[in-house]
Write a protein that holds these residues in place. Sequence first.
Motif, PDB file in Angstrom:
ATOM      1  N   ASN A 147      19.969  -6.091   1.796  1.00  0.00           N
ATOM      2  CA  ASN A 147      20.543  -5.020   1.807  1.00  0.00           C
ATOM      3  C   ASN A 147      19.604  -3.562   2.468  1.00  0.00           C
ATOM      4  O   ASN A 147      19.770  -2.660   1.119  1.00  0.00           O
ATOM      5  CB  ASN A 147      21.067  -5.291  -0.089  1.00  0.00           C
ATOM      6  CG  ASN A 147      22.230  -5.910   0.286  1.00  0.00           C
ATOM      7  OD1 ASN A 147      22.884  -5.948   0.403  1.00  0.00           O
ATOM      8  ND2 ASN A 147      21.637  -6.816  -0.841  1.00  0.00           N
ATOM      9  N   PRO A 206      18.020 -14.379  -2.205  1.00  0.00           N
ATOM     10  CA  PRO A 206      17.345 -13.588  -2.606  1.00  0.00           C
ATOM     11  C   PRO A 206      17.030 -12.704  -1.367  1.00  0.00           C
ATOM     12  O   PRO A 206      16.927 -11.307  -1.137  1.00  0.00           O
ATOM     13  CB  PRO A 206      16.681 -14.060  -3.919  1.00  0.00           C
ATOM     14  CG  PRO A 206      17.525 -14.942  -4.251  1.00  0.00           C
ATOM     15  CD  PRO A 206      17.961 -16.110  -3.117  1.00  0.00           C
ATOM     16  N   THR A 245       7.473  -5.604  -4.071  1.00  0.00           N
ATOM     17  CA  THR A 245       8.127  -4.238  -4.115  1.00  0.00           C
ATOM     18  C   THR A 245       6.752  -3.243  -3.977  1.00  0.00           C
ATOM     19  O   THR A 245       6.645  -1.699  -3.808  1.00  0.00           O
ATOM     20  CB  THR A 245       9.486  -3.187  -4.463  1.00  0.00           C
ATOM     21  OG1 THR A 245      10.273  -4.338  -3.691  1.00  0.00           O
ATOM     22  CG2 THR A 245       9.144  -2.691  -4.133  1.00  0.00           C
ATOM     23  N   ILE A 279      10.130 -10.949  -5.255  1.00  0.00           N
ATOM     24  CA  ILE A 279      10.310  -9.536  -4.712  1.00  0.00           C
ATOM     25  C   ILE A 279      10.239  -7.948  -5.702  1.00  0.00           C
ATOM     26  O   ILE A 279       9.762  -6.982  -4.556  1.00  0.00           O
ATOM     27  CB  ILE A 279      12.157  -9.037  -4.262  1.00  0.00           C
ATOM     28  CG1 ILE A 279      12.181 -10.808  -3.632  1.00  0.00           C
ATOM     29  CG2 ILE A 279      12.389  -7.713  -3.688  1.00  0.00           C
ATOM     30  CD1 ILE A 279      14.106 -11.071  -2.958  1.00  0.00           C
ATOM     31  N   SER A 280      10.512  -7.455  -7.098  1.00  0.00           N
ATOM     32  CA  SER A 280      10.336  -6.751  -7.690  1.00  0.00           C
ATOM     33  C   SER A 280       8.739  -6.298  -7.199  1.00  0.00           C
ATOM     34  O   SER A 280       8.518  -4.605  -7.097  1.00  0.00           O
ATOM     35  CB  SER A 280      10.424  -6.621  -8.973  1.00  0.00           C
ATOM     36  OG  SER A 280      10.102  -5.560  -9.403  1.00  0.00           O
ATOM     37  N   SER A 295      15.651  -3.906   2.204  1.00  0.00           N
ATOM     38  CA  SER A 295      14.779  -3.231   2.110  1.00  0.00           C
ATOM     39  C   SER A 295      13.901  -3.498   3.058  1.00  0.00           C
ATOM     40  O   SER A 295      13.996  -4.497   4.082  1.00  0.00           O
ATOM     41  CB  SER A 295      14.033  -4.722   0.909  1.00  0.00           C
ATOM     42  OG  SER A 295      12.359  -5.039   0.713  1.00  0.00           O
ATOM     43  N   GLY A 309      19.911  -9.183  -7.981  1.00  0.00           N
ATOM     44  CA  GLY A 309      19.188  -9.729  -6.965  1.00  0.00           C
ATOM     45  C   GLY A 309      18.096 -11.098  -6.491  1.00  0.00           C
ATOM     46  O   GLY A 309      17.463 -11.997  -5.946  1.00  0.00           O
ATOM     47  N   GLY A 355      17.595 -10.192   0.350  1.00  0.00           N
ATOM     48  CA  GLY A 355      17.349  -8.596  -0.086  1.00  0.00           C
ATOM     49  C   GLY A 355      16.965  -7.459   1.642  1.00  0.00           C
ATOM     50  O   GLY A 355      16.900  -6.147   1.503  1.00  0.00           O
ATOM     51  N   GLY A 361      13.984 -12.765  -8.306  1.00  0.00           N
ATOM     52  CA  GLY A 361      14.305 -11.134  -8.546  1.00  0.00           C
ATOM     53  C   GLY A 361      12.751 -10.635  -8.599  1.00  0.00           C
ATOM     54  O   GLY A 361      12.629  -9.381  -8.320  1.00  0.00           O
TER      55      GLY A 361
END
Length: 291
Positions: free
Chosen positions: A65, A58, A45, A41-42, A67, A110, A62, A38
Amino acid sequence: MPLRVGYVREHFSSPLLQFADADGGKTFILVECPSGTGQLISRLTNDEIDVAVALTDPLISGIANGSEHYKLVGSYVTTPLNWAVITGKDTKYNEIADLQGTTIGISRYGSGSQTMAYVMALQQGWPTDKLQFRVNNDIRGLLDSVNDGTTSAFMWEWFTTKPFVDAGEARFIGSVPTPWPSWLIAAHPTRASAEALRTFLTTLTTYVRAFDALDARAGPDVAFIQERFGYPKGDVEAWLKTVAWTQDCTTIPKKVVADTLEVLEKASFITAPEGGFDVAHFVNSGIATLV
């Protein structure tokens, strides 16, 4: 400019760590993400890393969903990850069935700790739309939460949490292996050059193959993990019997992506678009080869 490679400091990362030791920061630097996928991924981003070595589910969920901050660029670990189900040392929970209707601790929304809770619920026949979560950031926060009663249990990799169980801080009440190979590699679609990514993945392949070799498993791998992570020799040897790495980090099996999507959709963690998912959409075809 060296690639910024996000990773979780766990025994699975051993070949990557050996590569980093040899590289010395010339072509890439490691960025530790202790909260898990998680957090990886953050950071992808938020332009804090360029590449992530992270958990399969995940990463795929991601993209499913919506991303657009990363695509899959490679494979890493080809065997399932054994998620332990962990509760506090003095709780009333003694088996997975006892957890229905309770609040489960997760590192982040996530994260693998959340996606696998959906898989656990699917296996148990629980309504997945009734799952309740509390974010506790990292392993320390998760352990505190099950012991102060704010959550009933959490899920984390078995051998990573075993030292805490051995020390009497928590208890295992079950395990849920992933129904897919456990680790993939993702990268931002434009932040790093294709040449740099291909070089990184090709060179990582040589370290992965060397670490995965039988002669390395017989001694050098055990010594490296003991020295770097402090795990007991018996635990390292037991874990090595359960894990295997890809022989080519630049390839991604179509079946891995398709099967993961199928299970996550059944668990109601993702919703397929009309006409279903296109596996090719998940992969940066300029870097990785779907096989």
